[in-house]
Design a protein around this motif. Structure first.
Motif, PDB file in Angstrom:
ATOM      1  N   THR A  82       7.050  14.279 -10.233  1.00 38.51           N
ATOM      2  CA  THR A  82       5.832  14.382 -11.020  1.00 38.51           C
ATOM      3  C   THR A  82       5.078  15.611 -10.615  1.00 38.51           C
ATOM      4  OG1 THR A  82       4.449  13.151  -9.501  1.00 38.51           O
ATOM      5  CG2 THR A  82       5.661  11.862 -11.133  1.00 38.51           C
ATOM      6  N   ASN A 115       1.645  15.709 -10.857  1.00 38.32           N
ATOM      7  CA  ASN A 115       0.284  15.351 -10.509  1.00 38.32           C
ATOM      8  C   ASN A 115       0.198  15.101  -9.023  1.00 38.32           C
ATOM      9  OD1 ASN A 115      -2.245  14.346 -10.238  1.00 38.32           O
ATOM     10  ND2 ASN A 115      -2.092  12.867 -11.936  1.00 38.32           N
ATOM     11  N   VAL A 122       6.313  17.537 -19.682  1.00 35.50           N
ATOM     12  CA  VAL A 122       5.287  16.967 -20.567  1.00 35.50           C
ATOM     13  C   VAL A 122       5.359  15.441 -20.548  1.00 35.50           C
ATOM     14  CG1 VAL A 122       4.518  16.782 -22.957  1.00 35.50           C
ATOM     15  CG2 VAL A 122       5.205  19.004 -22.040  1.00 35.50           C
ATOM     16  N   ASN A 138       4.274  14.212 -16.776  1.00 38.51           N
ATOM     17  CA  ASN A 138       2.906  14.563 -16.412  1.00 38.51           C
ATOM     18  C   ASN A 138       1.884  14.257 -17.503  1.00 38.51           C
ATOM     19  OD1 ASN A 138       3.981  15.617 -14.035  1.00 38.51           O
ATOM     20  ND2 ASN A 138       4.169  17.680 -14.884  1.00 38.51           N
ATOM     21  N   ARG A 139       2.405  14.050 -18.745  1.00 40.22           N
ATOM     22  CA  ARG A 139       1.547  13.775 -19.904  1.00 40.22           C
ATOM     23  C   ARG A 139       0.539  14.896 -20.136  1.00 40.22           C
ATOM     24  NH1 ARG A 139       0.363   7.219 -19.427  1.00 40.22           N
ATOM     25  NH2 ARG A 139       2.571   6.613 -19.412  1.00 40.22           N
ATOM     26  N   ARG A 140       1.020  16.109 -19.978  1.00 39.24           N
ATOM     27  CA  ARG A 140       0.235  17.314 -20.237  1.00 39.24           C
ATOM     28  C   ARG A 140       1.184  18.485 -20.263  1.00 39.24           C
ATOM     29  NH1 ARG A 140       0.711  19.897 -15.628  1.00 39.24           N
ATOM     30  NH2 ARG A 140       0.669  18.791 -13.630  1.00 39.24           N
ATOM     31  N   LEU A 141       0.696  19.623 -20.722  1.00 38.49           N
ATOM     32  CA  LEU A 141       1.506  20.837 -20.680  1.00 38.49           C
ATOM     33  C   LEU A 141       1.661  21.302 -19.237  1.00 38.49           C
ATOM     34  CD1 LEU A 141       0.012  22.816 -23.713  1.00 38.49           C
ATOM     35  CD2 LEU A 141       2.195  21.592 -23.627  1.00 38.49           C
ATOM     36  N   ALA A 156       1.285  23.117 -15.848  1.00 41.64           N
ATOM     37  CA  ALA A 156       0.126  23.807 -15.280  1.00 41.64           C
ATOM     38  C   ALA A 156       0.378  25.301 -15.194  1.00 41.64           C
ATOM     39  CB  ALA A 156      -0.173  23.249 -13.888  1.00 41.64           C
ATOM     40  N   ARG A 157      -0.699  26.055 -15.133  1.00 43.85           N
ATOM     41  CA  ARG A 157      -0.583  27.515 -15.097  1.00 43.85           C
ATOM     42  C   ARG A 157       0.232  27.947 -13.872  1.00 43.85           C
ATOM     43  NH1 ARG A 157      -5.824  31.449 -15.071  1.00 43.85           N
ATOM     44  NH2 ARG A 157      -5.535  31.378 -17.326  1.00 43.85           N
ATOM     45  N   ASP A 208       6.435  21.272 -12.882  1.00 50.18           N
ATOM     46  CA  ASP A 208       5.755  22.489 -13.324  1.00 50.18           C
ATOM     47  C   ASP A 208       6.430  23.719 -12.717  1.00 50.18           C
ATOM     48  OD1 ASP A 208       3.863  21.043 -14.743  1.00 50.18           O
ATOM     49  OD2 ASP A 208       2.495  20.908 -13.044  1.00 50.18           O
TER      50      ASP A 208
END
Length: 312
Positions: free
Chosen positions: A2, A4, A64, A67-70, A72-73, A188
Motif C-alpha cells: 500500500t 498510505n 489506484v 490506495n484509492r487515489r492517484l 502521489a507526486r 507509488d
C-alpha cells in the motif's frame, strides 16, 4: 503493498521487509530466462522497453485500486533510481555482446554487495563485521556459480568495463530507491520508477537502432511475461521491501537472482550445474543467512525502533 504510510501496521515483523526483497530477487531471477526466450523476435533493448511499458498500466491500476487515489507526486530520487536501473539493464545487455554471460553476470552482481558501501557513504548505514563476512562468503559463491561452468565464448575488456559500469548503476539504483521510499509508498514508487524506465529504454532502443516491433504478435509474449513476473512482481517487492530493510542487507539478499536463473536454466535448457556451481549457490545462501543474522541482532538490540510504524 500500500502507498498510505499512516495505515502501515505498527507490529510488522522485522523479517517482513527482507522477505519481500528476497521474494523480489527470486522473481528478478527470471529476467535472463525471459530475455533469452524473447531474442528471436526483439532486440535486448526493445525487450526491456516493452517489459516496462506492459507493466505500467498494471502498476497504475494496482496503485489506484489499493490506495484509492492517484499515485502521489514523485520525488527526484525516483528519477535517479529509474535512470540508474534502465541504464544498468541496457549496459548489461550491451556487455553480453563483448564478454561471456558468466563474466557479465558476476561483475554486475558485485553491484549488489557494493550497495553496502554506498549506503555507508550516503545513508550513514555503517556496515558491521558480520555483514562483511556475509558479503565475502556471497562474493565467493557468486564467482563459483557464474564462472564455474563450462560456458564458452571469448572475453573482451570492453564487455567487462560495461558490466562494471552496470554494477555501479545497480548500487545507485538501490540507494536512490531506498531514499525515495522514505517519502513514497511502495506502489507509488514502483509506478513512477517504471515510467522513468520506459522513457530511458525508448531512447536506448533508438540509440541501438533496434526495432520497436517484433515480426509477429508472439514476439510480445516474452516482454509480457517479464512485465508481470519481473517488473510488477520482482521490482514491486524489492521497492516495497526496501522501506523496511537496510540497503546493505537488501544488496546481499538480491544475490539469490543467479541461483534462480541457474536452476531454471538447468530444467528448461538442460544446462546442468557443475559441482563448483552448486557449491557456489550454497555459499550464496550461507551469505544471505549470515546477513539476516546481523539484521535480527540489530533489531533485538533496538526494540523501540523495531516497534515504530513502518512506511510500506
Amino acid at each position: 503493498m500500500t502507498g498510505n504510510k499512516t495505515s502501515a501496521p505498527s507490529s510488522m515483523p522485522v523479517w517482513f521487509g527482507p522477505l519481500m526483497v528476497l521474494g523480489g530477487g527470486i522473481c528478478i531471477g527470471f529476467a535472463p530466462i525471459g530475455l533469452r526466450l524473447g531474442l528471436e523476435e526483439l532486440g535486448p533493448q526493445a525487450i526491456a522497453f516493452w517489459r516496462y511499458l506492459f507493466a505500467l498500466p498494471i502498476l497504475f491500476v494496482l496503485a489506484v485500486g489499493v490506495n484509492r487515489r492517484l499515485p502521489a507526486r514523485p520525488n527526484p530520487y525516483i528519477v535517479i533510481a529509474g535512470v540508474c536501473f534502465a541504464l544498468d539493464i541496457g549496459l548489461w545487455h550491451w556487455s553480453l555482446t563483448y564478454t561471456t554471460v558468466a563474466n557479465a553476470t558476476f561483475i554486475v552482481g558485485l553491484g549488489n554487495v557494493c550497495v553496502g558501501l554506498m549506503a555507508w557513504i550516503f545513508l550513514r548505514e555503517r556496515p558491521t563485521l558480520i555483514w562483511g563476512c556475509a558479503v565475502l562468503v556471497a562474493i565467493i559463491g557468486a564467482a563459483a556459480l557464474s564462472l564455474g561452468g563450462n560456458a564458452g565464448g571469448q572475453t573482451d575488456i570492453r564487455g567487462d568495463m560495461l558490466a562494471l559500469a552496470a554494477a555501479v548503476l545497480v548500487s545507485g539504483y538501490m540507494v536512490a530507491s531506498k531514499v525515495a521510499r522514505n517519502r513514497l509508498g511502495g506502489l507509488d514508487a514502483v509506478f513512477w520508477l517504471t515510467l522513468v524506465e520506459v522513457g530511458v529504454a525508448a531512447l536506448m532502443v533508438i540509440g541501438f537502432r533496434e526495432s520497436f516491433l517484433p515480426a509477429t504478435l508472439m514476439g510480445f509474449a516474452a516482454p509480457l511475461f517479464l512485465a508481470i513476473a519481473v517488473q510488477v512482481g520482482g521490482q514491486g517487492l524489492i521497492i516495497t521491501g526496501l522501506g523496511h530493510t537496510p540497503a546493505a542487507i537488501a544488496g546481499v539478499l538480491l544475490l539469490v537472482q543467479p541461483i534462480v536463473a541457474a536452476s531454471i536454466s538447468w530444467q528448461l535448457f538442460g544446462e546442468t550445474l557443475t559441482a563448483l556451481q552448486a557449491g557456489g549457490a550454497a555459499l550464496i545462501l550461507l551469505g544471505i543467512y549470515l546477513s539476516q543474522q546481523k539484521f535480527r541482532s540489530r533489531e533485538e538490540k533496538m526494540p523501540d525502533q523495531a516497534a515504530k510504524p513502518l512506511s510500506d
